[in-house]
Design an enzyme around this catalytic site. Structure first.
Site, PDB file in Angstrom:
ATOM      1  N   GLY A 254       5.003 -24.838 -83.834  1.00 58.96           N
ATOM      2  CA  GLY A 254       3.588 -24.642 -84.179  1.00 58.96           C
ATOM      3  C   GLY A 254       2.690 -25.274 -83.136  1.00 58.96           C
ATOM      4  O   GLY A 254       3.139 -26.066 -82.297  1.00 58.96           O
TER       5      GLY A 254
ATOM      6  N   GLU B 276      14.062 -32.565 -79.304  1.00 60.49           N
ATOM      7  CA  GLU B 276      13.271 -31.526 -78.646  1.00 60.49           C
ATOM      8  C   GLU B 276      12.700 -32.042 -77.331  1.00 60.49           C
ATOM      9  O   GLU B 276      12.111 -33.128 -77.281  1.00 60.49           O
ATOM     10  CB  GLU B 276      12.144 -31.115 -79.602  1.00 60.49           C
ATOM     11  CG  GLU B 276      11.317 -29.949 -79.123  1.00 60.49           C
ATOM     12  CD  GLU B 276      10.322 -29.497 -80.188  1.00 60.49           C
ATOM     13  OE1 GLU B 276      10.680 -29.484 -81.387  1.00 60.49           O
ATOM     14  OE2 GLU B 276       9.188 -29.180 -79.839  1.00 60.49           O
TER      15      GLU B 276
ATOM     16  N   SER C 148       5.620 -31.515 -88.824  1.00 65.01           N
ATOM     17  CA  SER C 148       5.627 -32.310 -87.600  1.00 65.01           C
ATOM     18  C   SER C 148       4.633 -33.460 -87.764  1.00 65.01           C
ATOM     19  O   SER C 148       3.475 -33.234 -88.116  1.00 65.01           O
ATOM     20  CB  SER C 148       5.203 -31.413 -86.427  1.00 65.01           C
ATOM     21  OG  SER C 148       5.039 -32.178 -85.267  1.00 65.01           O
TER      22      SER C 148
ATOM     23  N   LYS D 149       7.645 -20.547 -79.809  1.00 63.78           N
ATOM     24  CA  LYS D 149       6.214 -20.522 -80.117  1.00 63.78           C
ATOM     25  C   LYS D 149       5.706 -19.215 -79.542  1.00 63.78           C
ATOM     26  O   LYS D 149       5.788 -19.008 -78.317  1.00 63.78           O
ATOM     27  CB  LYS D 149       5.480 -21.708 -79.494  1.00 63.78           C
ATOM     28  CG  LYS D 149       5.846 -23.044 -80.126  1.00 63.78           C
ATOM     29  CD  LYS D 149       5.038 -24.194 -79.570  1.00 63.78           C
ATOM     30  CE  LYS D 149       5.491 -25.519 -80.176  1.00 63.78           C
ATOM     31  NZ  LYS D 149       4.886 -26.693 -79.538  1.00 63.78           N
TER      32      LYS D 149
ATOM     33  N   LYS E 182       9.726 -33.720 -88.410  1.00 65.07           N
ATOM     34  CA  LYS E 182       9.837 -33.887 -86.949  1.00 65.07           C
ATOM     35  C   LYS E 182       8.993 -35.084 -86.550  1.00 65.07           C
ATOM     36  O   LYS E 182       7.817 -35.175 -86.894  1.00 65.07           O
ATOM     37  CB  LYS E 182       9.344 -32.606 -86.277  1.00 65.07           C
ATOM     38  CG  LYS E 182       9.046 -32.700 -84.806  1.00 65.07           C
ATOM     39  CD  LYS E 182       8.988 -31.298 -84.198  1.00 65.07           C
ATOM     40  CE  LYS E 182       7.841 -31.116 -83.242  1.00 65.07           C
ATOM     41  NZ  LYS E 182       7.797 -29.770 -82.672  1.00 65.07           N
TER      42      LYS E 182
ATOM     43  N   ASP F 298      11.389 -26.783 -75.735  1.00 58.73           N
ATOM     44  CA  ASP F 298      10.062 -26.319 -76.139  1.00 58.73           C
ATOM     45  C   ASP F 298       9.277 -25.993 -74.857  1.00 58.73           C
ATOM     46  O   ASP F 298       9.233 -24.842 -74.418  1.00 58.73           O
ATOM     47  CB  ASP F 298       9.389 -27.419 -76.991  1.00 58.73           C
ATOM     48  CG  ASP F 298       7.952 -27.139 -77.376  1.00 58.73           C
ATOM     49  OD1 ASP F 298       7.426 -26.084 -76.993  1.00 58.73           O
ATOM     50  OD2 ASP F 298       7.327 -27.978 -78.063  1.00 58.73           O
TER      51      ASP F 298
ATOM     52  N   ASP G   2      10.990 -35.243 -81.289  1.00 59.84           N
ATOM     53  CA  ASP G   2      10.381 -34.471 -80.204  1.00 59.84           C
ATOM     54  C   ASP G   2       9.797 -35.443 -79.180  1.00 59.84           C
ATOM     55  O   ASP G   2       8.963 -36.288 -79.517  1.00 59.84           O
ATOM     56  CB  ASP G   2       9.273 -33.570 -80.771  1.00 59.84           C
ATOM     57  CG  ASP G   2       8.633 -32.672 -79.704  1.00 59.84           C
ATOM     58  OD1 ASP G   2       9.126 -32.658 -78.558  1.00 59.84           O
ATOM     59  OD2 ASP G   2       7.650 -31.980 -80.031  1.00 59.84           O
TER      60      ASP G   2
ATOM     61  N   LYS H 261       7.668 -37.715 -83.418  1.00 56.15           N
ATOM     62  CA  LYS H 261       7.454 -37.839 -81.974  1.00 56.15           C
ATOM     63  C   LYS H 261       8.094 -39.136 -81.487  1.00 56.15           C
ATOM     64  O   LYS H 261       7.935 -40.186 -82.135  1.00 56.15           O
ATOM     65  CB  LYS H 261       5.958 -37.879 -81.677  1.00 56.15           C
ATOM     66  CG  LYS H 261       5.229 -36.603 -82.065  1.00 56.15           C
ATOM     67  CD  LYS H 261       5.521 -35.499 -81.065  1.00 56.15           C
ATOM     68  CE  LYS H 261       4.797 -34.215 -81.451  1.00 56.15           C
ATOM     69  NZ  LYS H 261       5.189 -33.093 -80.599  1.00 56.15           N
TER      70      LYS H 261
END
Ligand code: 164
Ligand code: MG
Length: 371
Positions: free
Chosen positions: A292, A215, A137, A264, A163, A240, A190, A165
């Site tokens: 994570g 996400e 990520s 998670k 991943k 998430d 995400d 952002k």
């Protein structure tokens, strides 16, 4: 039988190799607790809290974790005989939410349980994989050049998925540029709830980039708008922040709010709830993957053990120890081999505390109960 006689809270402060930035928060340090539980036989188990210093991701913080653990959760398990760690979640039902505090203590008890049986935690959970696929990520970077360099660096290391952002204004153009530079790398985005349903036209443009998933595009507490959005998008939505319980997963899948679940263990309150969610997703053929929380080695080890369950079908954010830290607090370190982490064949979480490292990072220690 497990009888916890003592719980030790080690509060650590670890500097991250680079700041981690999302649309809501930025971190240079990791402030958290390692929870050590000691059983009457002298067996020790370890867990790790995942909350941040501020309540931007969930309502919990480092300080609320300490309060809830010391005042409510530890007294529910100290000197209380347990036949199985599954009983811990039931005992914790008298405390609403505070899932990250619960997960850390429950995880330490699962570790003791597996060690007392002489089996890896992964085996105790019913995990089948010998190694798990791992992605990475990447937080928001200061410039596009730094983003490209960071992606290239991690792809070179072998991570199986990247991943990124996103937020309004840092999405379509950014992903188009990344796709041009990395046409075949599996990529997901995400948003950490940065959009609302009125952003639908912009979010639809993301379908062009062959993303593995998007996400948490919409509100952290939303299921209905996510269902509307999913019906309009080709790209799978993964939830998430909306997922705290088994019941949330049932709501999401019943309404069609997502097609993939980010698990998670900290966010759902522990391994027992995570297994229940996993089994439900398996029976509904919904892929799960392990998210994570920039964990240090102990939290990482718990996630890796959980990810050996069969419905974890996509690479997790369970990256190597050197992803965030120059020196992790466990031995051996979590390492990457061809994009995978190999499950240690040792009892419990399979990693030992590196006490020198831990003491070096420790800023506070409290002991509850007698050994
Ligand atoms: O590498 C990891 O541990 C995952 C990092 C990561 O992407 C996240 C950690 C914590 C909160 C969020 O910003 C984010 C996530 O939303 O998954
Ligand atoms: Mg997320």
């Amino acid at each position: 039988m497990i009888l916890i006689k003592q719980v030790i809270l080690h509060r650590l402060n670890m500097e991250l190799k680079q700041p981690f930035t999302t649309n809501l928060a930025s971190f240079r340090n990791k402030d958290f607790f390692i929870i050590e539980v000691v059983d009457e036989s002298g067996e020790r188990g370890f867990g790790e809290t995942a909350s941040f210093p501020t309540p931007w991701y969930t309502e919990e913080t480092v300080e609320t974790n300490k309060h809830v653990l010391e005042a409510f959760l530890i007294p529910l398990v100290l000197d209380v005989p347990l036949d199985h760690p599954d009983q811990v979640a039931a005992k914790f039902e008298v405390v609403r939410r505070n899932n990250m505090a619960k997960a850390a203590l429950e995880g330490a008890i699962w570790d003791v349980f597996a060690k007392k049986q002489g089996i890896p935690l992964a085996t105790a959970l019913g995990g089948t994989k010998k190694a798990v696929d791992v992605g990475v990520s990447i937080g928001i970077q200061p410039s596009m050049n730094e983003l490209f360099d960071t992606i290239a660096y991690h792809v070179e290391e072998g991570y199986k998925r990247v991943k990124l952002k996103i937020k309004p204004g840092f999405d379509v153009e950014m992903l188009a540029a990344v796709r041009r530079a990395f046409p075949t790398v599996p990529i997901m985005a995400d948003a950490n709830s940065a959009y609302r349903l009125h952003d639908l036209p912009r979010l639809k443009e993301l379908d062009a980039f062959n993303l593995q998933m998007i996400e948490q595009p919409l509100g952290h507490d939303d299921f209905i708008d996510h269902a509307t959005l999913q019906s309009q998008l080709d790209t799978p939505i993964c939830l998430d922040e909306s997922i705290h319980t088994f019941s949330d997963v049932r709501t999401a899948l019943t309404l069609g709010s997502c097609s993939i679940i980010n698990m998670k263990v900290a966010r759902v309150g522990g391994i027992t709830e995570a297994k229940k969610i996993h089994d439900y997703c398996k029976s509904n053929d919904v892929p799960v993957w392990c998210g994570g929380m920039l964990e240090a080695g102990i939290g990482r080890a718990h996630s890796i053990a959980l990810a050996t369950l069969p419905q974890f079908r996509l690479p997790g954010d369970t990256s190597a120890s050197n992803r965030y830290f120059d020196k992790d607090i466990i031995e051996p370190k979590v390492t990457l081999e061809n994009g995978q982490v190999v499950i240690p064949d040792r009892p419990g979480i399979g990693y030992e505390i590196d006490w020198r490292a831990l003491e070096n990072y420790r800023i506070e220690k409290s002991v509850i109960g007698k050994s």
